[in-house]
Write an enzyme that holds these catalytic residues in place. Structure first.
Site, PDB file in Angstrom:
ATOM      1  N   GLY A 256      64.336-104.153   3.537  1.00  6.60           N
ATOM      2  CA  GLY A 256      64.351-105.516   4.075  1.00  6.60           C
ATOM      3  C   GLY A 256      63.679-105.685   5.425  1.00  6.60           C
ATOM      4  N   PRO A 299      62.382 -98.906   2.471  1.00 12.30           N
ATOM      5  CA  PRO A 299      61.405 -99.963   2.754  1.00 12.30           C
ATOM      6  C   PRO A 299      60.500-100.225   1.549  1.00 12.30           C
ATOM      7  CG  PRO A 299      60.659 -97.893   3.696  1.00 12.30           C
ATOM      8  CD  PRO A 299      62.005 -97.618   3.094  1.00 12.30           C
ATOM      9  N   CYS A 369      47.261-124.789 -13.089  1.00 16.04           N
ATOM     10  CA  CYS A 369      47.626-126.168 -13.392  1.00 16.04           C
ATOM     11  C   CYS A 369      49.018-126.530 -12.872  1.00 16.04           C
ATOM     12  CB  CYS A 369      47.521-126.407 -14.883  1.00 16.04           C
ATOM     13  SG  CYS A 369      45.848-126.152 -15.444  1.00 16.04           S
TER      14      CYS A 369
HETATM   15  C1  LIG Z   1      64.054-105.025  -2.756  1.00 10.67           C
HETATM   16  C2  LIG Z   1      64.881-103.901  -2.314  1.00 10.67           C
HETATM   17  C3  LIG Z   1      64.448-103.077  -1.264  1.00 10.67           C
HETATM   18  C4  LIG Z   1      63.177-103.326  -0.509  1.00 10.67           C
HETATM   19  O1  LIG Z   1      63.156-104.531   0.175  1.00 10.67           O
HETATM   20  P1  LIG Z   1      61.939-104.865   1.156  1.00 10.67           P
HETATM   21  O2  LIG Z   1      62.276-106.183   1.727  1.00 10.67           O
HETATM   22  O3  LIG Z   1      60.714-104.904   0.323  1.00 10.67           O
HETATM   23  O4  LIG Z   1      61.892-103.768   2.158  1.00 10.67           O
HETATM   24  C5  LIG Z   1      65.237-102.001  -0.925  1.00 10.67           C
HETATM   25  N1  LIG Z   1      66.401-101.741  -1.571  1.00 10.67           N
HETATM   26  C6  LIG Z   1      66.846-102.513  -2.577  1.00 10.67           C
HETATM   27  C7  LIG Z   1      68.103-102.162  -3.244  1.00 10.67           C
HETATM   28  C8  LIG Z   1      66.104-103.616  -2.983  1.00 10.67           C
HETATM   29  O5  LIG Z   1      66.556-104.371  -3.980  1.00 10.67           O
END
Ligand SMILES: *Cc1c(COP(=O)(O)O)cnc(C)c1O
Length: 440
Positions: A256, A299, A369
């Site tokens: 995240g 990440p 579209c």
């Molecule tokens: C999507 C996700 C991530 C990665 O999230 P990013 O925002 O792309 O870093 C990591 N762990 C889990 C469990 C996820 O679902």
């Protein structure tokens, strides 16, 4: 200030401008790549990819030796990228049999592969267990019994983590917040379901409860939510240690980590997240007298986002006097649905006129579209004429992985550039590809 200077923190590390005023990435002239491979084209810069991998490895690893960085494949994966991540020593977070198969085909060590998802099928779990997957991150009680059953049939004890919902709202887009109680993901701590799962997992004959996991959402600009999650999860772990004898061998705060998309929206660096997360783990472990767990960092966006650039060719340019100027490109929501889905914002530049000043405000729209097929609503850009090459930086994450064949369009080609060489890592789809599985 040149356009390149203004977008320097958005473009891949190797971005330059050459004598013809063309954007170059990885030593390759982007205008030439567009001519050779066609458009829309996605370019990934190998140097940037390897740099972001190293940054996560080093920034977390130097502060916390027992760290494993696993790349969240859903941001975008294919076989070539999986090969790079393997070479960089990363593991992988997969959420489907498909992503698992790509990891397997790149010979990624299976003990570094973590299987996520809120509704894994029995077939997918069987595939994972059969291939000796490292960890299954169990999302709910139903899955707990499913994994125990499959592991039993394979006569093994499967290592699992439990995905917990800590009840934290990270205030990102509602579609990408996942840590709140009212979420389809995870076992809520507050309702007692997380404890129930711990008790079941500890006594299940074919499961080893290795640790706990949370993932709060995506594009999180502050480390505070992670720290709050660590507080909640470690408190929970201490309680589970007393009540059920749980040892926390592994802990994951998920992914995240934010990245910069716009010239005026900088994101923190990896060191900032690493320091905040690691500090909290040390202090909470000490305070609660818990052993230090292995840290799993996941990440996705932050690894691939900036390494990727989307390249389009401008076609029709339509001016509605006093209202707006539309520049239509040969891609759009089929290869990048993020603006339509999340209201995501991007910058744009004209790759064949990098030395020209930004003089216009235009909307860069796709060819599909839907009126919502707008890539950049209000791009500050030099004057565009049909045939110009438009580059949209920070297109490496969640564009291609969410791509569709809307309007029976062909998914773009992808090239990997490095040291003046461009390697096709996915060919453009053909009309035959589109119809290949149709049965008449
Ligand atoms: C999507 C996700 C991530 C990665 O999230 P990013 O925002 O792309 O870093 C990591 N762990 C889990 C469990 C996820 O679902």
């Amino acid at each position: 200030m040149s356009v390149l200077d203004k977008t320097a923190t958005l473009l891949p590390d190797t971005a330059h401008v050459n004598g013809s005023g063309h954007l170059t990435i990885g030593g390759c002239d982007v205008v030439k790549l567009a001519a050779e491979f066609g458009t829309p084209l996605y370019i990934f810069d190998e140097a940037t990819l390897r740099r972001t991998c190293a940054e996560f490895r080093d920034e977390f690893g130097q502060r916390y030796v027992d760290t494993l960085v696993i790349y969240a494949a859903k941001a975008f994966i294919n076989r070539a990228l999986a090969g790079i991540f393997k070479e960089e020593g990363l593991g992988m977070d997969v959420v489907s049999g498909g992503e698992l198969s790509i990891a397997k085909s790149a010979d990624l060590p299976m003990d570094k592969v973590y299987f996520h998802g809120n509704n894994k099928s029995r077939e997918e779990i069987e595939l994972a267990v059969g291939w000796g997957i490292g960890r299954i991150v169990v999302d709910n009680l139903y899955e707990l019994s499913l994994v125990n059953d499959v592991a039993g049939k394979h006569k093994i004890k499967q290592d699992i983590l439990l995905r917990l919902t800590p009840g934290i709202d990270v205030r990102t887009h509602q579609y990408i917040t996942t840590g709140i109680i009212d979420s389809k993901f995870g076992l809520p701590i507050a309702t007692g379901q997380a404890e129930e799962a711990v008790a079941i997992a500890m006594s299940a004959s074919n499961l080893t409860l290795t640790g706990l996991h949370v993932h709060l959402g995506s594009l999180i600009f502050s480390v505070e939510p992670y720290q709050k999650a660590i507080e909640i999860v470690f408190q929970f772990a201490a309680e589970m240690k007393k009540k059920h004898g749980l040892t926390l061998h592994e802990f994951s705060p998920g992914g995240g980590f934010a990245i910069q998309y716009m010239r005026d929206t900088p994101a923190p660096n990896v060191a900032y997240y690493a320091k905040g997360i690691v500090d909290s783990i040390y202090s909470k472990s000490k305070e609660l007298e818990l052993n230090l767990p292995r840290l799993i960092v996941e990440p996705g966006r932050a690894i691939v986002g900036r390494a990727g650039v989307a390249i389009y060719r401008a076609g029709s340019v339509k001016e509605i006097p006093g209202i707006r100027k539309y520049v239509a490109v040969d891609g759009g929501m089929a290869d990048n649905i993020r603006p339509a889905l999340y209201g995501s914002k991007y910058e744009a530049l004209v790759a064949n006129k990098v030395n020209k000043n930004d003089t216009e405000r235009v909307s860069i729209v796709g060819k599909f579209c839907e009126s919502g097929d707008i890539l950049v609503n209000d791009a500050h850009i030099t004057r565009v004429v049909p045939g110009d090459i438009i580059a949209i930086p920070v297109s490496g994450a969640y564009c291609l992985s969410l791509a569709s064949n809307y309007n029976a369009s062909l998914k773009p080609a992808i090239v990997l550039v490095n040291d003046g060489k461009a390697r096709l890592i996915r060919s453009r789809e053909s009309y035959e590809d589109l119809m290949q599985r149709d049965v008449v």
